[in-house]
Design an enzyme around this catalytic site. Structure first.
Site, PDB file in Angstrom:
ATOM      1  N   GLY A  49     -24.774   9.741 -42.700  1.00  0.00           N
ATOM      2  CA  GLY A  49     -25.924   9.226 -43.423  1.00  0.00           C
ATOM      3  C   GLY A  49     -25.442   8.808 -44.798  1.00  0.00           C
ATOM      4  N   SER A  51     -24.390  10.552 -48.327  1.00  0.00           N
ATOM      5  CA  SER A  51     -24.118  11.904 -48.834  1.00  0.00           C
ATOM      6  C   SER A  51     -24.921  12.243 -50.081  1.00  0.00           C
ATOM      7  CB  SER A  51     -22.620  12.077 -49.109  1.00  0.00           C
ATOM      8  OG  SER A  51     -22.159  11.118 -50.049  1.00  0.00           O
ATOM      9  N   CYS A  81     -18.633  12.220 -41.209  1.00  0.00           N
ATOM     10  CA  CYS A  81     -18.804  11.152 -42.195  1.00  0.00           C
ATOM     11  C   CYS A  81     -19.411  11.705 -43.495  1.00  0.00           C
ATOM     12  CB  CYS A  81     -19.620  10.004 -41.605  1.00  0.00           C
ATOM     13  SG  CYS A  81     -19.489   8.470 -42.556  1.00  0.00           S
ATOM     14  N   ARG A 110     -15.199   8.844 -51.130  1.00  0.00           N
ATOM     15  CA  ARG A 110     -16.366   8.240 -50.490  1.00  0.00           C
ATOM     16  C   ARG A 110     -16.093   6.780 -50.117  1.00  0.00           C
ATOM     17  NH1 ARG A 110     -19.525   7.139 -54.130  1.00  0.00           N
ATOM     18  NH2 ARG A 110     -21.444   6.923 -52.961  1.00  0.00           N
ATOM     19  N   ILE A 139     -17.992   4.226 -40.094  1.00  0.00           N
ATOM     20  CA  ILE A 139     -19.056   3.471 -40.751  1.00  0.00           C
ATOM     21  C   ILE A 139     -19.132   3.909 -42.215  1.00  0.00           C
ATOM     22  CG2 ILE A 139     -21.516   2.885 -40.756  1.00  0.00           C
ATOM     23  CD1 ILE A 139     -21.580   3.748 -37.782  1.00  0.00           C
ATOM     24  N   ARG A 140     -18.671   3.051 -43.116  1.00  0.00           N
ATOM     25  CA  ARG A 140     -18.602   3.434 -44.549  1.00  0.00           C
ATOM     26  C   ARG A 140     -17.960   4.813 -44.684  1.00  0.00           C
ATOM     27  NH1 ARG A 140     -24.175   3.482 -47.073  1.00  0.00           N
ATOM     28  NH2 ARG A 140     -22.996   3.773 -48.979  1.00  0.00           N
ATOM     29  N   HIS A 175     -17.737   9.167 -36.477  1.00  0.00           N
ATOM     30  CA  HIS A 175     -18.951   9.594 -35.783  1.00  0.00           C
ATOM     31  C   HIS A 175     -18.686   9.760 -34.271  1.00  0.00           C
ATOM     32  CE1 HIS A 175     -21.849   8.555 -39.094  1.00  0.00           C
ATOM     33  NE2 HIS A 175     -20.866   7.744 -39.427  1.00  0.00           N
ATOM     34  N   GLU A 177     -20.600  11.337 -32.265  1.00  0.00           N
ATOM     35  CA  GLU A 177     -21.906  11.416 -31.597  1.00  0.00           C
ATOM     36  C   GLU A 177     -22.395  10.046 -31.119  1.00  0.00           C
ATOM     37  OE1 GLU A 177     -22.846  10.394 -35.826  1.00  0.00           O
ATOM     38  OE2 GLU A 177     -21.382  11.671 -34.794  1.00  0.00           O
TER      39      GLU A 177
END
Length: 201
Positions: A49, A51, A81, A110, A139-140, A175, A177
């Site tokens: 998400g 942070s 992440c 980050r 993702i980022r 990720h 998941e």
């Protein structure tokens, strides 16, 4: 032994996907937002998400301090992440007012792998996960700049650390998941089972 109950910190991020992956890995999975819900779980996943947002909401919901205390006491925890950033003892480039739970002796950067439009997938060999490499969705994503003596590096990608473990704390930059491959969640469920067994002795 009964099936472990594992929570997913449900303040922001891909909560549903983690709940599905944990259930597929033979755990009872439930969302956690408040201290009383945290008190009822044997382990916790902190999802991806944003942070900074997760940090602010954890404080707002009164769950940050109880979570820090339980992690210090040995609660098994897995961060993906943004969750990895939340488990870092130090952030290289924190936003103003950003706090972490801590628990892993590492420094993270980050958004190290780039912005949203630079997201990518890559095969990652993860120590402790048998079979083919894990398909990592970045993702980022952060990466780990450095680790302390007690932190075990489980995987690297492009010369950067992307998976670590310290005691009962596990973290990945990517990720798992989102891929349908539940082996990393299975590894975490095994960590939770082992911790329950140790506590019962």
């Amino acid at each position: 032994m009964s099936t472990p109950v594992i929570g997913v910190l449900a303040l922001q991020g891909d909560v549903r996907e983690h709940l599905i992956a944990l259930a597929a890995a033979d755990a009872v999975a439930r969302p956690v937002r408040r201290p009383e819900e945290l008190a009822e779980v044997d382990g916790l996943v902190i999802p991806g998400g944003e942070s900074t947002t997760i940090s602010k909401l954890a404080i707002l919901f009164g769950v940050m301090e109880p979570l820090r205390a339980r992690v210090r006491a040995g609660l098994p925890v897995y961060g993906t992440c943004a969750g990895m950033i939340m488990l870092a003892d130090k952030i290289l480039d924190p936003r103003s007012g950003q706090e972490t739970v801590g628990g892993i002796d590492m420094i993270v950067r980050r958004n190290a792998f780039g912005r949203q439009n630079e997201s990518f997938e890559a095969a990652v060999d993860v120590k402790g996960v048998e079979g083919d490499p894990v398909e990592g969705v970045f993702i980022r994503a952060p990466w780990v700049e450095s680790v302390g003596a007690e932190t075990e590096v489980l995987a690297e990608h492009g010369g950067h650390i992307v998976a670590v473990r310290q005691g009962n704390a596990l973290a990945t930059s990517f990720h798992p998941e989102l891929t349908g491959d539940h082996r990393l969640h299975g590894l975490f469920v095994d960590m939770v089972r082992a911790n329950r067994t140790a506590e019962s002795l």
